[in-house]
Design a protein around this motif. Structure first.
Motif, PDB file in Angstrom:
ATOM      1  N   LYS A 206      -5.034   0.395   4.332  1.00 23.81           N
ATOM      2  CA  LYS A 206      -4.782  -0.737   5.217  1.00 23.81           C
ATOM      3  C   LYS A 206      -4.531  -2.047   4.472  1.00 23.81           C
ATOM      4  O   LYS A 206      -4.570  -3.125   5.065  1.00 23.81           O
ATOM      5  CB  LYS A 206      -5.962  -0.919   6.181  1.00 23.81           C
ATOM      6  N   ALA A 207      -4.257  -1.966   3.195  1.00 24.53           N
ATOM      7  CA  ALA A 207      -4.098  -3.181   2.390  1.00 24.53           C
ATOM      8  C   ALA A 207      -2.919  -4.022   2.882  1.00 24.53           C
ATOM      9  O   ALA A 207      -1.884  -3.489   3.288  1.00 24.53           O
ATOM     10  CB  ALA A 207      -3.901  -2.813   0.928  1.00 24.53           C
ATOM     11  N   ASN A 208      -3.098  -5.344   2.823  1.00 21.87           N
ATOM     12  CA  ASN A 208      -2.039  -6.258   3.291  1.00 21.87           C
ATOM     13  C   ASN A 208      -1.281  -6.900   2.133  1.00 21.87           C
ATOM     14  O   ASN A 208      -0.640  -7.931   2.296  1.00 21.87           O
ATOM     15  CB  ASN A 208      -2.623  -7.340   4.201  1.00 21.87           C
ATOM     16  N   ARG A 209      -1.320  -6.272   0.980  1.00 25.22           N
ATOM     17  CA  ARG A 209      -0.652  -6.844  -0.189  1.00 25.22           C
ATOM     18  C   ARG A 209       0.845  -6.506  -0.178  1.00 25.22           C
ATOM     19  O   ARG A 209       1.316  -5.652   0.560  1.00 25.22           O
ATOM     20  CB  ARG A 209      -1.279  -6.285  -1.467  1.00 25.22           C
TER      21      ARG A 209
ATOM     22  N   ALA B  27      -7.789 -11.426   6.037  1.00 27.79           N
ATOM     23  CA  ALA B  27      -8.352 -10.139   5.604  1.00 27.79           C
ATOM     24  C   ALA B  27      -8.731  -9.279   6.801  1.00 27.79           C
ATOM     25  O   ALA B  27      -8.693  -8.046   6.728  1.00 27.79           O
ATOM     26  CB  ALA B  27      -9.566 -10.374   4.716  1.00 27.79           C
ATOM     27  N   ARG B  28      -9.111  -9.927   7.893  1.00 27.92           N
ATOM     28  CA  ARG B  28      -9.451  -9.214   9.129  1.00 27.92           C
ATOM     29  C   ARG B  28      -8.777  -9.940  10.300  1.00 27.92           C
ATOM     30  O   ARG B  28      -8.716 -11.170  10.320  1.00 27.92           O
ATOM     31  CB  ARG B  28     -10.967  -9.168   9.345  1.00 27.92           C
TER      32      ARG B  28
ATOM     33  N   SER C  96      -0.532  -4.403   8.665  1.00 28.72           N
ATOM     34  CA  SER C  96      -1.645  -5.129   8.045  1.00 28.72           C
ATOM     35  C   SER C  96      -1.470  -6.640   8.049  1.00 28.72           C
ATOM     36  O   SER C  96      -2.358  -7.362   7.586  1.00 28.72           O
ATOM     37  CB  SER C  96      -1.828  -4.651   6.595  1.00 28.72           C
TER      38      SER C  96
ATOM     39  N   ASP D  50       0.849  -1.186   0.000  1.00 28.45           N
ATOM     40  CA  ASP D  50       0.000   0.000   0.000  1.00 28.45           C
ATOM     41  C   ASP D  50       0.892   1.246   0.000  1.00 28.45           C
ATOM     42  O   ASP D  50       1.807   1.380   0.825  1.00 28.45           O
ATOM     43  CB  ASP D  50      -0.883  -0.012   1.243  1.00 28.45           C
TER      44      ASP D  50
ATOM     45  N   ASP E  98      -9.299  -4.190   9.444  1.00 26.47           N
ATOM     46  CA  ASP E  98      -9.913  -4.599   8.177  1.00 26.47           C
ATOM     47  C   ASP E  98      -9.006  -4.167   7.035  1.00 26.47           C
ATOM     48  O   ASP E  98      -8.865  -2.975   6.744  1.00 26.47           O
ATOM     49  CB  ASP E  98     -11.292  -3.935   8.052  1.00 26.47           C
ATOM     50  N   THR E  99      -8.398  -5.120   6.362  1.00 30.77           N
ATOM     51  CA  THR E  99      -7.429  -4.800   5.312  1.00 30.77           C
ATOM     52  C   THR E  99      -8.082  -4.339   4.014  1.00 30.77           C
ATOM     53  O   THR E  99      -7.373  -3.984   3.064  1.00 30.77           O
ATOM     54  CB  THR E  99      -6.535  -6.018   5.004  1.00 30.77           C
ATOM     55  N   THR E 100      -9.411  -4.304   3.962  1.00 31.79           N
ATOM     56  CA  THR E 100     -10.078  -3.800   2.755  1.00 31.79           C
ATOM     57  C   THR E 100     -10.286  -2.287   2.813  1.00 31.79           C
ATOM     58  O   THR E 100     -10.692  -1.681   1.824  1.00 31.79           O
ATOM     59  CB  THR E 100     -11.453  -4.483   2.563  1.00 31.79           C
ATOM     60  N   VAL E 101      -9.997  -1.668   3.952  1.00 30.35           N
ATOM     61  CA  VAL E 101     -10.162  -0.225   4.117  1.00 30.35           C
ATOM     62  C   VAL E 101      -8.974   0.501   3.482  1.00 30.35           C
ATOM     63  O   VAL E 101      -7.842   0.014   3.510  1.00 30.35           O
ATOM     64  CB  VAL E 101     -10.276   0.128   5.613  1.00 30.35           C
TER      65      VAL E 101
END
Length: 768
Positions: free
Chosen positions: A722-725, A678-679, A663, A577, A716-719
């Motif tokens: 906050k991406a965990n990629r 993801a969470r 993340s 991110d 929440d990594t979809t916010v």
């Protein structure tokens, strides 16, 4: 804070400090000078480790020795100037505020101790800002509700733990949560019986003063004309009131549960604290003392002239504070005679200045509202999530949100901020224009033309906030500060030089360069340069496996995660991110740097001719100073090279969750991307020894101790932000986990990872 584990790039810089022989009989603490061999070595004595529990004890003793070290010879070797030592720095790090614009302790304690069911509506409302109902898990699984400070993420002082368990509130030495600090050079002696009677009489007289309406009126009229030159000698000093603000330890002392006992981790991130949420509570408190003219939920700027104080709330709080000092003074500082005297004398001082104290508190609320709701929510935080204040234990959007301070300080009545900028450098873009033609990476709409008038320069900064405010939300993890000597850059994106990291953090946290506690920041640079990381505290270290992992680390990780690596790895290359790398624009960069240097300049002028007066002035010319205070990250964005640094991984076990935005919960999941949830849960002090990170999937069935605090929230990594990629380096070593759910199949994933090369690598990382 989690470490920005990053991709490999150019060769690292490997400058390290050479340590001569120590004076006295205590060895210096330092990173290993040569760790190129195959053995797992102790940084305490350089010898191979044969027994991990014994190594834990050795490292703990060495750290305690460093924190208590007052030897002048060793201190000089560490880089402290004469008269300063690790012991002094640790005391200041832990017990002194980073700034002096906090709430007076007697007033803050009055508010914190209010009954959430108080019969007076205004006081009940204030109490419920600071205390929320929390579920208290019982030892046998039973749960009950109580009003606590859990939601702030603060804990009792480490001195208030007995054998790792928090004492009840009425048995504690400190009346404030850990990390809340005040500074006052005055000492307080116990009062005699006759002196107590006189002081109590004065407190009672103020309580029954029939013209309390005059007090309320003064809240609106207690203006003092600003004059920078006239007022400067008083800037950066604590004054006579004990004003409470955060210390460095609030964010940079972590904790972990080990065998049912709480262990504190100096220099590591506090993974529980909601530091910026504390600002929200101050904002709501200021708004609760206002009848009209200040809506804290609005995204429109407040007009201070339209504010009408809430007469009943202000009067009720005033009386409550006076009564507390007369009837229960031991609840303010503590029960000793000197503490009781301090409570009474300080309350009298605050009572005498109550109109200006309340006005200051309301002003803090208004400024906080502007920075977070007017600037941030109208720009970077337009979406409902992430929240601009909260839901990020152990995280902050420090430099993004702090950019609003630049706009705030253009509103000084005497325009002293822009006048300071002009005195410092007449060729600053604030006057010559923020434009490509002037050497900036982009044109800033409305601010490209040169101007000569400081008022015009200030007005266009304020008017064009939308053109230069941070464009994206970027909550990121609080960083560890251990063995900072091995870091060339400061912060996740390397946006500052190492020498400026402490003062720049203090200045942005305080929010006003005139109120920064510059003095305490001087010894903090050598202190964190030499502060060792806490050892992995569990016996579950397989040293044979760790030895295998060390070889893997050399092969896969060591090129990037090396001491003093200067490389910034682009977010695009890392795949992570990018939000944090994009928060500073040219206007915020130059403005924030000016705020830091104003604090430094004030200190230098006020201490001219004294040792350390110029400690915070970076070496080199004006441009070199700017680059040290704030690197040109806007140029990186324009060139597409914006990214993150890679640090040496000292104490990496305590820096979970991982990546810059926290993340990824565990080290195993960093290396094996397909296992990332993801969470997950953040803020837990229990530990996942297998995958190496704080417990992330299961909420505790009981509190850490019956009188401890607990704040655990879902991440929440979809916010946005906050991406965990990203950071998939080493993934080829991972076992097949296809079709497995990170939570439901946790044990299966764990078994497979520990049996793979990844298991050996994380065994080694535990030992760092």
């Amino acid at each position: 804070m989690a470490v920005a584990i990053a991709a490999c790039g150019g060769p690292p810089a490997t400058k390290t400090r050479e340590y001569p022989a120590p004076s006295g009989d205590r060895a210096l603490v330092a990173p290993l000078k040569d760790d190129s061999g195959a053995e797992i070595l102790s940084w305490v004595d350089g010898q191979p480790i044969a027994d991990w529990p014994a190594e834990i004890a050795r490292r703990d003793r060495a750290i305690e020795g460093y924190l208590s070290d007052s030897d002048p010879g060793r201190s000089e070797t560490y880089g402290f100037r004469s008269g300063q030592t690790p012991q002094l720095a640790w005391n200041w790090f832990r017990d002194n505020p980073v700034g002096f614009n906090g709430v007076p302790l007697v007033l803050l304690k009055t508010i914190l101790d209010l009954d959430p069911n108080h019969p007076q509506p205004a006081l009940r409302a204030l109490a419920r800002i600071w205390k929320h109902e929390s579920v208290l898990p019982g030892e046998a699984g039973a749960a009950g509700a109580a009003w606590t400070l859990d939601h702030i993420g603060v804990e009792p002082n480490p001195a208030d733990y007995a054998d790792g368990v928090a004492r009840p509130a009425n048995q504690r030495q400190s009346s404030l949560p850990f990390g809340f600090a005040y500074e006052n050079p005055r000492t307080f002696e116990p009062l005699s019986a006759s002196e107590t009677a006189v002081v109590d009489g004065r407190l009672l007289a103020r309580r029954v003063f029939k013209n309390t309406s005059l007090l309320i009126a003064k809240v609106r009229t207690a203006d003092v004309e600003d004059n920078w030159e006239r007022d400067r000698p008083g800037f950066g000093s604590p004054g006579s009131m004990d004003r409470v603000f955060l210390s460095c330890a609030a964010c940079h002392v972590g904790r972990v549960m080990v065998s049912g006992k709480m262990k504190f981790l100096p220099g590591m991130p506090n993974t529980q604290i909601e530091a910026q949420y504390y600002s929200k509570l101050l904002m709501l408190t200021g708004a609760a003392l206002v009848e009209s003219g200040f809506d804290p939920a609005s995204a429109t700027a407040v007009n201070p002239a339209s504010i009408k104080p809430n007469t009943s709330a202000v009067r009720a709080l005033y009386v409550e504070m006076l009564d507390k000092a007369r009837q229960h003074p031991e609840t303010m500082y503590g029960p000793s005679p000197a503490q009781i005297a301090r409570a009474k004398v300080q309350t009298l001082a605050v009572a005498d200045a109550f109109p200006s104290v309340i006005k200051d508190l309301i002003a803090v609320g208004v400024k906080t509202h502007f920075i977070y709701h007017v600037v941030a929510k109208n720009n970077a935080y337009k979406q409902a999530k992430p929240d601009v204040f909260e839901d990020r234990p152990g995280q902050m959007d420090a430099f993004g949100v702090a950019s609003g301070l630049v706009a705030i300080h253009t509103r000084r009545p005497d325009n002293s901020f822009l006048e300071f900028i002009r005195r410092d450098n007449p060729a600053s873009p604030f006057f010559t224009g923020f434009s490509k033609a002037n050497g900036l990476p982009t044109d800033t709409p409305g601010m490209t033309a040169p101007v000569t008038d400081a008022k015009v320069a200030a007005d266009r900064v304020f008017k064009n906030v939308a053109a230069w405010a941070p464009p994206v939300p970027a909550p990121i993890d609080i960083k560890s500060v251990n063995w900072a000597i091995e870091r060339y850059h400061a912060n996740w994106d390397g946006n500052q030089g190492a020498s400026s990291r402490t003062l720049a953090s203090g200045a942005s946290a305080t929010g006003d360069p005139r109120m920064v506690n510059v003095r305490i920041h001087e010894p903090l640079n050598p202190f964190i340069d030499n502060l060792p990381p806490p050892p992995y505290p569990f016996a579950s270290v397989d040293l044979a496996k760790a030895k295998e992992g060390k070889a893997i680390f050399k092969e896969k990780c060591a090129t990037c995660h090396a001491p003093r690596n200067q490389t910034i790895y682009s977010a695009a290359t890392l795949g992570v991110d990018a939000n944090r790398t994009m928060v500073n624009t040219s206007v915020s960069r130059y403005g924030l740097a000016a705020l830091v240097f104003e604090a430094c300049s004030i200190y230098g002028l006020n201490h001219q001719g004294k040792p350390g007066a110029d400690w915070c002035v970076p070496k080199g010319d004006w441009q070199a100073r700017l680059d040290e205070y704030f690197r040109d990250t806007p140029k990186r964005v324009a060139e597409g090279t914006n990214g993150y640094k890679a640090d040496a991984l000292h104490g990496i076990w305590a820096q979970a969750p991982y990546l810059h935005n926290g993340s990824v919960p565990t080290l195993a999941q960093v290396i094996c991307p397909s296992t990332r949830p993801a969470r997950f849960l953040r803020g837990n002090a229990f530990y996942d020894e297998a995958l190496v990170g704080f417990e992330w999937a299961e909420r505790p069935k009981a509190r850490y101790g019956p009188h401890d605090t607990m704040l655990i929230k879902e991440y929440d990594t979809t916010v946005a932000g906050k991406a965990n990629r990203g950071h998939e380096f080493g993934a080829e070593m991972c076992p097949d986990t296809s079709g497995l759910d990170p939570v439901a199949d946790r044990k299966t994933i764990e078994t497979r990872i520990l049996a793979s090369r990844v298991g050996a690598l994380i065994a080694y990382l535990k030992t760092l």
